[in-house]
Motif scaffolding. Structure first.
Motif, mmCIF file in Angstrom:
data_model
loop_
_atom_site.group_PDB
_atom_site.id
_atom_site.type_symbol
_atom_site.label_atom_id
_atom_site.label_comp_id
_atom_site.label_asym_id
_atom_site.label_seq_id
_atom_site.Cartn_x
_atom_site.Cartn_y
_atom_site.Cartn_z
ATOM 1 N N ILE A 82 0.656 -1.196 0.220
ATOM 2 C CA ILE A 82 0.226 0.100 0.253
ATOM 3 C C ILE A 82 0.775 1.108 0.673
ATOM 4 C CG2 ILE A 82 -1.292 1.478 1.580
ATOM 5 C CD1 ILE A 82 -2.890 -1.631 2.216
ATOM 6 N N LEU A 83 1.625 1.418 0.727
ATOM 7 C CA LEU A 83 2.993 2.544 0.499
ATOM 8 C C LEU A 83 3.638 2.508 0.461
ATOM 9 C CD1 LEU A 83 3.597 2.348 4.706
ATOM 10 C CD2 LEU A 83 1.957 3.862 3.627
ATOM 11 N N ALA A 84 4.039 1.508 -0.942
ATOM 12 C CA ALA A 84 4.542 1.835 -2.313
ATOM 13 C C ALA A 84 4.269 2.463 -3.128
ATOM 14 C CB ALA A 84 4.909 0.488 -2.680
ATOM 15 N N GLU A 85 3.007 2.634 -3.227
ATOM 16 C CA GLU A 85 2.301 3.167 -3.995
ATOM 17 C C GLU A 85 1.856 4.360 -4.724
ATOM 18 O OE1 GLU A 85 -1.924 1.117 -3.705
ATOM 19 O OE2 GLU A 85 -1.465 -0.248 -4.884
ATOM 20 N N THR A 86 2.599 5.180 -2.782
ATOM 21 C CA THR A 86 2.738 6.664 -2.541
ATOM 22 C C THR A 86 3.803 6.862 -3.684
ATOM 23 O OG1 THR A 86 3.641 6.449 -0.202
ATOM 24 C CG2 THR A 86 1.123 6.432 -0.487
ATOM 25 N N ALA A 87 4.012 8.439 -3.422
ATOM 26 C CA ALA A 87 5.581 9.083 -4.033
ATOM 27 C C ALA A 87 6.191 9.283 -2.772
ATOM 28 C CB ALA A 87 5.094 9.683 -5.165
ATOM 29 N N ASP A 88 5.594 9.202 -1.837
ATOM 30 C CA ASP A 88 6.984 10.558 -1.105
ATOM 31 C C ASP A 88 6.471 9.279 0.499
ATOM 32 O OD1 ASP A 88 3.714 9.978 -0.425
ATOM 33 O OD2 ASP A 88 3.887 12.279 0.921
ATOM 34 N N ILE A 89 6.392 8.240 0.660
ATOM 35 C CA ILE A 89 6.556 7.224 1.306
ATOM 36 C C ILE A 89 6.921 6.173 1.293
ATOM 37 C CG2 ILE A 89 5.559 5.946 3.505
ATOM 38 C CD1 ILE A 89 3.065 7.769 3.722
ATOM 39 N N VAL A 90 8.242 5.359 2.059
ATOM 40 C CA VAL A 90 9.337 4.677 1.580
ATOM 41 C C VAL A 90 8.868 3.251 3.382
ATOM 42 C CG1 VAL A 90 11.344 6.348 2.073
ATOM 43 C CG2 VAL A 90 11.190 3.671 0.880
ATOM 44 N N VAL A 91 9.185 2.274 3.449
ATOM 45 C CA VAL A 91 9.555 1.579 4.498
ATOM 46 C C VAL A 91 10.689 1.628 4.197
ATOM 47 C CG1 VAL A 91 9.217 -0.686 5.314
ATOM 48 C CG2 VAL A 91 7.342 0.816 4.551
ATOM 49 N N VAL A 92 11.751 1.640 5.301
ATOM 50 C CA VAL A 92 13.329 1.451 5.883
ATOM 51 C C VAL A 92 13.725 0.360 6.218
ATOM 52 C CG1 VAL A 92 13.719 3.950 4.474
ATOM 53 C CG2 VAL A 92 13.386 3.054 7.333
ATOM 54 N N GLY A 93 12.669 -0.868 7.099
ATOM 55 C CA GLY A 93 12.851 -1.372 7.596
ATOM 56 C C GLY A 93 11.583 -1.717 8.291
ATOM 57 N N GLU A 94 11.687 -2.296 9.055
ATOM 58 C CA GLU A 94 10.651 -3.586 9.700
ATOM 59 C C GLU A 94 11.191 -4.236 10.926
ATOM 60 O OE1 GLU A 94 8.627 -6.808 6.904
ATOM 61 O OE2 GLU A 94 9.916 -6.013 6.102
ATOM 62 N N ALA A 95 10.188 -5.034 11.447
ATOM 63 C CA ALA A 95 10.286 -5.762 12.910
ATOM 64 C C ALA A 95 8.880 -6.470 12.937
ATOM 65 C CB ALA A 95 11.008 -4.791 13.960
ATOM 66 N N SER A 96 9.543 -8.277 13.586
ATOM 67 C CA SER A 96 8.384 -8.914 14.093
ATOM 68 C C SER A 96 8.431 -9.325 15.301
ATOM 69 C CB SER A 96 8.502 -10.175 13.377
ATOM 70 O OG SER A 96 9.653 -10.824 13.586
ATOM 71 N N ASP A 97 8.877 -8.225 16.742
ATOM 72 C CA ASP A 97 8.276 -8.388 17.612
ATOM 73 C C ASP A 97 9.082 -7.168 17.877
ATOM 74 O OD1 ASP A 97 11.528 -8.665 18.919
ATOM 75 O OD2 ASP A 97 11.570 -10.873 16.843
ATOM 76 N N GLY A 98 8.567 -7.583 19.740
ATOM 77 C CA GLY A 98 8.692 -5.610 19.945
ATOM 78 C C GLY A 98 10.440 -5.725 20.421
ATOM 79 N N ILE A 99 11.300 -6.419 20.860
ATOM 80 C CA ILE A 99 12.549 -6.733 20.651
ATOM 81 C C ILE A 99 13.375 -5.775 19.821
ATOM 82 C CG2 ILE A 99 14.567 -7.801 21.907
ATOM 83 C CD1 ILE A 99 12.687 -9.429 23.633
ATOM 84 N N ASP A 100 13.302 -6.597 18.472
ATOM 85 C CA ASP A 100 13.874 -6.177 17.285
ATOM 86 C C ASP A 100 13.258 -4.953 16.921
ATOM 87 O OD1 ASP A 100 15.450 -7.200 15.237
ATOM 88 O OD2 ASP A 100 13.527 -7.424 13.878
ATOM 89 N N ALA A 101 12.531 -4.465 17.196
ATOM 90 C CA ALA A 101 11.843 -3.322 16.252
ATOM 91 C C ALA A 101 12.343 -2.067 17.241
ATOM 92 C CB ALA A 101 9.601 -3.095 16.835
ATOM 93 N N LEU A 102 12.033 -2.361 19.227
ATOM 94 C CA LEU A 102 13.112 -1.779 19.770
ATOM 95 C C LEU A 102 14.598 -0.930 19.403
ATOM 96 C CD1 LEU A 102 13.572 0.071 21.721
ATOM 97 C CD2 LEU A 102 13.713 -1.614 23.344
ATOM 98 N N GLU A 103 15.802 -2.891 19.096
ATOM 99 C CA GLU A 103 16.950 -2.170 18.628
ATOM 100 C C GLU A 103 16.941 -1.585 17.218
ATOM 101 O OE1 GLU A 103 18.122 -7.198 18.745
ATOM 102 O OE2 GLU A 103 18.905 -6.674 20.711
ATOM 103 N N LYS A 104 15.970 -1.855 16.252
ATOM 104 C CA LYS A 104 16.207 -1.067 14.976
ATOM 105 C C LYS A 104 15.736 0.271 15.156
ATOM 106 C CE LYS A 104 15.826 -5.541 12.185
ATOM 107 N NZ LYS A 104 15.039 -6.295 11.418
#
Length: 211
Positions: A21-43
């Motif tokens: 969905i976000l890839a269809e916008t010209a001004d938004i890009v996903v630069v990172g992702e995580a599948s759990d809270g600990i990984d999210a916090l570290e990244k």
């Protein structure tokens, strides 16, 4: 300006769908992702993002805990909390913890994109009905409701118990030991002056705290 988004959710299908969905916008890009809270916090500590989208319920460390730790580092972070939960209690807890916005996962795509853009400019978003509740319904009467005395983790355990999830399953879902989950359950019962799970289920149902 390109808005750099970090996405944390334990459901890969949801993450992949949101990225499309976000890839269809010209001004938004996903630069990172995580599948759990600990990984999210570290990244997230590494930076490089403008707006973070966090799921409220994630294994290891839930979204509320991640939010609080990130906001302790820098209260200017722009974080949008996402959840399947509709009830105001979750939204209120996330806003109080410093979230810039709260949306349910069935929110319209256009609203999600609009909120991300608003947050990237330092703004905030709150549903009008929730704003009214925050202003008028969180006075002394609301403050003495038993569930309002629970910590975020205790409230989460309460919800799962009321949903019929066993302590073993709660342990696996939250990434906690069975002993720790039992301790949380005991605290919930004590704080709410109740004796068993049946009373907890009845309370959650009567106060419309179910998902």
């Amino acid at each position: 300006m390109i808005i750099k988004v970090f996405l944390a959710d334990d459901h890969r299908l949801f993450r992949d769908g949101l990225k499309r969905i976000l890839a269809e916008t010209a001004d938004i890009v996903v630069v990172g992702e995580a599948s759990d809270g600990i990984d999210a916090l570290e990244k997230m500590h590494l930076g490089g993002w403008d707006v973070a989208l966090l799921d409220v319920n994630m294994p290891g460390m839930n979204g509320l805990e991640v939010l609080k730790r990130i906001m302790n580092d820098d209260a200017k972070h722009q974080i949008l909390m996402l959840s399947t939960y509709h009830e105001d209690e979750y939204a209120i807890r996330t806003i109080r913890a410093g979230a810039s916005a709260y949306l349910t996962k069935n929110s319209p795509t256009d609203l999600l994109i609009s909120v991300i853009r608003r947050l990237s400019k330092g703004g905030r978003y709150i549903d009008p009905e929730l704003a009214e509740k925050l202003l008028f319904d969180l006075g002394p009467t609301s403050a003495i409701l038993p569930h309002s005395t629970l910590s975020d983790r205790e409230f989460n355990v309460l919800k799962l118990i009321a949903a019929g999830v066993s302590l073993t399953e709660i342990s696996q879902k939250l990434g906690l030991s069975s002993k720790t989950v039992s301790t949380y359950r005991a605290r919930v019962l004590e704080k709410m002056n109740m004796q068993n799970n049946a009373q907890l289920v009845r309370y959650v149902t009567e106060h419309d705290l179910l998902e």
